[in-house]
Design a protein around this motif. Structure first.
Motif, mmCIF file in Angstrom:
data_model
loop_
_atom_site.group_PDB
_atom_site.id
_atom_site.type_symbol
_atom_site.label_atom_id
_atom_site.label_comp_id
_atom_site.label_asym_id
_atom_site.label_seq_id
_atom_site.Cartn_x
_atom_site.Cartn_y
_atom_site.Cartn_z
ATOM 1 N N ASP A 140 -26.100 5.079 22.105
ATOM 2 C CA ASP A 140 -27.255 4.373 21.553
ATOM 3 C C ASP A 140 -27.923 3.527 22.626
ATOM 4 O OD1 ASP A 140 -27.151 5.063 18.693
ATOM 5 O OD2 ASP A 140 -25.205 4.065 18.754
ATOM 6 N N VAL A 141 -27.119 3.043 23.555
ATOM 7 C CA VAL A 141 -27.658 2.233 24.634
ATOM 8 C C VAL A 141 -26.754 2.378 25.854
ATOM 9 C CG1 VAL A 141 -26.437 0.162 23.817
ATOM 10 C CG2 VAL A 141 -28.409 -0.114 25.317
ATOM 11 N N ILE A 142 -27.354 2.318 27.049
ATOM 12 C CA ILE A 142 -26.578 2.346 28.284
ATOM 13 C C ILE A 142 -26.961 1.103 29.077
ATOM 14 C CG2 ILE A 142 -26.033 3.621 30.397
ATOM 15 C CD1 ILE A 142 -27.097 6.175 28.939
ATOM 16 N N LEU A 143 -26.012 0.198 29.232
ATOM 17 C CA LEU A 143 -26.283 -1.026 29.989
ATOM 18 C C LEU A 143 -26.054 -0.790 31.468
ATOM 19 C CD1 LEU A 143 -24.505 -3.705 27.748
ATOM 20 C CD2 LEU A 143 -26.879 -2.923 27.683
ATOM 21 N N VAL A 144 -26.935 -1.344 32.291
ATOM 22 C CA VAL A 144 -26.745 -1.280 33.738
ATOM 23 C C VAL A 144 -26.864 -2.681 34.324
ATOM 24 C CG1 VAL A 144 -27.600 1.096 33.997
ATOM 25 C CG2 VAL A 144 -29.213 -0.817 34.145
ATOM 26 N N GLY A 145 -26.243 -2.884 35.482
ATOM 27 C CA GLY A 145 -26.311 -4.186 36.141
ATOM 28 C C GLY A 145 -25.213 -4.291 37.181
ATOM 29 N N LYS B 208 -32.891 4.818 26.993
ATOM 30 C CA LYS B 208 -31.743 4.091 26.427
ATOM 31 C C LYS B 208 -31.209 3.029 27.368
ATOM 32 C CE LYS B 208 -29.715 8.198 24.372
ATOM 33 N NZ LYS B 208 -28.473 8.959 24.245
ATOM 34 N N LEU B 209 -31.760 2.963 28.567
ATOM 35 C CA LEU B 209 -31.211 2.028 29.551
ATOM 36 C C LEU B 209 -31.665 0.600 29.255
ATOM 37 C CD1 LEU B 209 -31.593 3.929 32.953
ATOM 38 C CD2 LEU B 209 -29.646 3.876 31.384
ATOM 39 N N PHE B 210 -30.751 -0.316 29.435
ATOM 40 C CA PHE B 210 -31.089 -1.729 29.338
ATOM 41 C C PHE B 210 -30.338 -2.463 30.440
ATOM 42 C CE2 PHE B 210 -31.654 -5.956 27.936
ATOM 43 C CZ PHE B 210 -32.831 -5.943 27.191
ATOM 44 N N GLY B 211 -31.049 -3.312 31.188
ATOM 45 C CA GLY B 211 -30.437 -3.974 32.336
ATOM 46 C C GLY B 211 -29.979 -5.391 32.034
ATOM 47 N N LEU B 212 -28.879 -5.784 32.648
ATOM 48 C CA LEU B 212 -28.477 -7.190 32.636
ATOM 49 C C LEU B 212 -28.556 -7.708 34.060
ATOM 50 C CD1 LEU B 212 -25.311 -7.327 30.331
ATOM 51 C CD2 LEU B 212 -27.725 -7.567 29.727
ATOM 52 N N ILE C 161 -37.102 -0.330 33.878
ATOM 53 C CA ILE C 161 -36.036 -0.596 32.919
ATOM 54 C C ILE C 161 -36.186 -2.015 32.364
ATOM 55 C CG2 ILE C 161 -33.529 -0.892 32.672
ATOM 56 C CD1 ILE C 161 -33.227 1.138 34.953
ATOM 57 N N ARG C 162 -36.114 -2.135 31.044
ATOM 58 C CA ARG C 162 -36.141 -3.475 30.430
ATOM 59 C C ARG C 162 -34.859 -4.224 30.792
ATOM 60 N NH1 ARG C 162 -36.349 -0.582 24.863
ATOM 61 N NH2 ARG C 162 -35.106 0.746 26.221
ATOM 62 N N TRP C 163 -34.968 -5.510 31.047
ATOM 63 C CA TRP C 163 -33.760 -6.266 31.344
ATOM 64 C C TRP C 163 -33.875 -7.716 30.944
ATOM 65 C CZ3 TRP C 163 -34.735 -9.525 35.763
ATOM 66 C CH2 TRP C 163 -35.800 -9.120 36.570
ATOM 67 N N ILE D 258 -30.814 -7.282 22.802
ATOM 68 C CA ILE D 258 -30.833 -5.845 23.083
ATOM 69 C C ILE D 258 -31.151 -5.059 21.810
ATOM 70 C CG2 ILE D 258 -29.374 -3.871 23.715
ATOM 71 C CD1 ILE D 258 -27.944 -5.787 25.681
ATOM 72 N N LEU D 259 -30.523 -5.472 20.728
ATOM 73 C CA LEU D 259 -30.739 -4.809 19.445
ATOM 74 C C LEU D 259 -32.208 -4.862 19.046
ATOM 75 C CD1 LEU D 259 -28.504 -3.644 17.583
ATOM 76 C CD2 LEU D 259 -28.800 -5.671 16.181
ATOM 77 N N GLN D 260 -32.844 -6.000 19.273
ATOM 78 C CA GLN D 260 -34.265 -6.146 18.955
ATOM 79 C C GLN D 260 -35.102 -5.188 19.793
ATOM 80 O OE1 GLN D 260 -34.091 -8.038 16.089
ATOM 81 N NE2 GLN D 260 -35.992 -8.993 16.757
ATOM 82 N N GLU D 261 -34.671 -4.981 21.034
ATOM 83 C CA GLU D 261 -35.457 -4.173 21.969
ATOM 84 C C GLU D 261 -35.292 -2.680 21.737
ATOM 85 O OE1 GLU D 261 -37.521 -4.763 24.609
ATOM 86 O OE2 GLU D 261 -37.644 -6.871 24.029
ATOM 87 N N ILE D 262 -34.050 -2.249 21.546
ATOM 88 C CA ILE D 262 -33.825 -0.799 21.566
ATOM 89 C C ILE D 262 -33.766 -0.169 20.196
ATOM 90 C CG2 ILE D 262 -32.500 -0.786 23.720
ATOM 91 C CD1 ILE D 262 -30.103 -0.174 21.484
ATOM 92 N N LYS D 263 -33.797 -0.951 19.152
ATOM 93 C CA LYS D 263 -33.373 -0.351 17.910
ATOM 94 C C LYS D 263 -34.107 -0.928 16.723
ATOM 95 C CE LYS D 263 -29.151 0.727 15.734
ATOM 96 N NZ LYS D 263 -29.360 2.174 15.710
ATOM 97 N N PRO D 264 -34.631 -0.065 15.886
ATOM 98 C CA PRO D 264 -35.219 -0.561 14.650
ATOM 99 C C PRO D 264 -34.100 -0.931 13.676
ATOM 100 C CG PRO D 264 -35.189 1.818 14.622
ATOM 101 C CD PRO D 264 -34.605 1.395 15.941
ATOM 102 N N ASP D 265 -34.445 -1.600 12.613
ATOM 103 C CA ASP D 265 -33.452 -1.910 11.588
ATOM 104 C C ASP D 265 -33.256 -0.684 10.710
ATOM 105 O OD1 ASP D 265 -34.903 -4.870 11.915
ATOM 106 O OD2 ASP D 265 -32.730 -4.832 11.788
ATOM 107 N N ARG D 266 -32.421 0.238 11.194
ATOM 108 C CA ARG D 266 -32.295 1.471 10.419
ATOM 109 C C ARG D 266 -31.144 1.394 9.430
ATOM 110 N NH1 ARG D 266 -27.785 4.844 12.858
ATOM 111 N NH2 ARG D 266 -27.340 3.731 14.775
ATOM 112 N N ARG D 267 -30.327 0.344 9.586
ATOM 113 C CA ARG D 267 -29.136 0.321 8.747
ATOM 114 C C ARG D 267 -29.476 -0.098 7.315
ATOM 115 N NH1 ARG D 267 -24.584 -2.967 10.719
ATOM 116 N NH2 ARG D 267 -26.168 -4.546 10.487
ATOM 117 N N GLU D 268 -28.697 0.416 6.418
ATOM 118 C CA GLU D 268 -28.866 0.114 5.002
ATOM 119 C C GLU D 268 -27.467 -0.110 4.486
ATOM 120 O OE1 GLU D 268 -30.846 2.391 1.170
ATOM 121 O OE2 GLU D 268 -30.383 3.478 2.973
ATOM 122 N N TYR D 269 -27.309 -0.991 3.522
ATOM 123 C CA TYR D 269 -25.971 -1.100 2.941
ATOM 124 C C TYR D 269 -26.056 -1.531 1.496
ATOM 125 C CZ TYR D 269 -26.503 -5.921 4.678
ATOM 126 O OH TYR D 269 -26.959 -7.156 4.995
#
Lengths: 282, 282
Positions: free
Chosen positions: A157-162, A208-212, A254-256, A271-282
């Protein structure tokens, strides 16, 4: 349960109970958040798995003992779904924050349905898809820690680099544990800076890349705790690596974010705000 | 922030907002626990880092949009320490569960001190000892996963043992992440059963050992997901391993529990009750 040991904390310390029919993690998370608003010391006592009348009476006895010993009201955060258990606890000495009963009744009215009053539903979920995904995400993130494996990166879902010690590993594990995200991470190392390119497995997954990144001073401090006096930990080398890594990420689009003053939770949420919509349901 | 996308969920699904000046993890943990008491579907929307009046108005607008789109009140769980931000949110459409304001005022009275109204205190803790210990615990647990290292076992708070895939790894990481415990784990493998003894690094740390077992049927199912049709995953082999591991743990006097129907959180909480007093203070 044994009798309360004498309170080893100063008299200004308030005893806080977390009483739950499940793990008590919700009560503790919430209580911790509220109490952090007060400049005082608190002595936490966890009473999980209080799921019968007998256990509730035993818990109430411990709360009363604490009152007798401290000479002041303990604070009691409780998450008990059965009204009869909640009642037993509320009749003990103390200041009671009954988290479920406070909110469940108004919610029942708003939603037009009765709550199920089912004990321990929240963490009693071993057979659900969501739980399986979470365990799978933890395994994935472990197998893909620190660039260990190039396999199945398409599933990430995400690949962190740094650079080394910028916070990638704990953040990956937190994303997996808390949100069920498959989080791989790759270090950016001097070889990459020399080549002026991302590690070869990564460019195809750029979305999917996100930098720290991190301040060189803080990085040097962290590295010195592990390898004191090494070139690896020197401020000069940290300045070089951080500068190169930031140039590389900027060039590659790359976003970081900087982890210098951020906790794992804050990094993960961002990171969650950046890479991912709120797709979860419960 | 962009405009809300059309709601892809059935009309009976209720939209739930988690609004926070920090990560929103407390609001979400609590909201999830309460909503799990209702047999309904919920569509979660996270709005973290709402720490200014402008952002609060933007959040209120999104809540109002959701009301207009769904034709029903969204449920709003908020943890906002500034009363003025909380007020902006509460004036939006929706059913509001204002977690902090509900409990902070009575707590101020009981404790006889004013709350600090400091935003994001709970996860803004990077410089504290507690946070450093947690990060160190995560690193320790990773380095001591699956019997990888015998080094510094004396530092471990707990050492989990059990057959492969009994839940040791996620439990260790959770203990580190949530409670800052240094949790090593060691697999019990056929070699150990043949010798009839614990791995040689472990007997000196018997007081820290905690065993996980699991039903052979569940173990076979989990192993088949990874290595379908292997001897390793066969029910017969799982029966053998589980039986041998339980005999070994019984003989060595190691406390253990069955992870078959327990979540990581439930396992971790139980272990914490067994091995550790409530020594933490905050």
């Amino acid at each position: 349960m044994s009798t309360e040991a004498p309170n080893p904390f100063p008299p200004s310390t308030r005893t806080v109970f977390f009483v739950s029919d499940g793990t008590g993690i919700t009560a503790e998370t919430f209580g911790h958040a509220v109490l952090s608003q007060f400049e005082m010391r608190f002595r936490p006592v966890r009473l999980p798995f209080i799921d019968s009348i007998d256990k509730a009476h035993e818990a109430a006895r411990r709360i009363n003992d604490s009152f007798a010993m401290d000479g002041q009201n303990p604070i009691v955060f409780s998450t008990l779904v059965k009204p009869e258990l909640s009642l037993v606890i509320r009749q003990s000495k103390g200041m009671h924050m009954d988290l479920f009963q406070t909110f469940v009744a108004p919610l029942e009215q708003e939603l037009g349905v009765k709550s199920t009053h089912t004990i321990g539903r929240i963490h009693n979920v071993v057979d659900t898809e969501e739980y399986k995904n979470r365990i799978e995400a933890i395994n994935f993130s472990l197998a893909h820690d620190d660039g260990q494996s190039h396999k199945n990166l398409a599933e990430a879902d995400v690949i962190l680099v740094g650079v080394s010690r910028s916070g990638k590993t704990p953040t990956s594990l937190y994303l997996a544990m808390q949100y069920g995200l498959k989080a791989a991470n790759y270090p950016l190392i001097p070889d990459d800076f020399e080549r002026g390119r991302l590690p070869s497995a990564l460019p195809q997954f750029k979305h999917k890349l996100f930098g720290l990144t991190i301040s060189p001073e803080r990085l040097s401090q962290i590295r010195n705790e592990r390898r004191a006096g090494s070139k690896y930990a020197s401020l000069e080398n940290c300045r070089f690596e951080v500068n190169e890594a930031e140039m590389l990420m900027r060039r590659e689009g790359i976003r970081w974010l900087s982890s210098t003053t951020k906790s794992i939770e804050e990094i993960a949420t961002t990171i969650l705000q950046e890479i991912k919509p709120d797709r979860r349901e419960y």
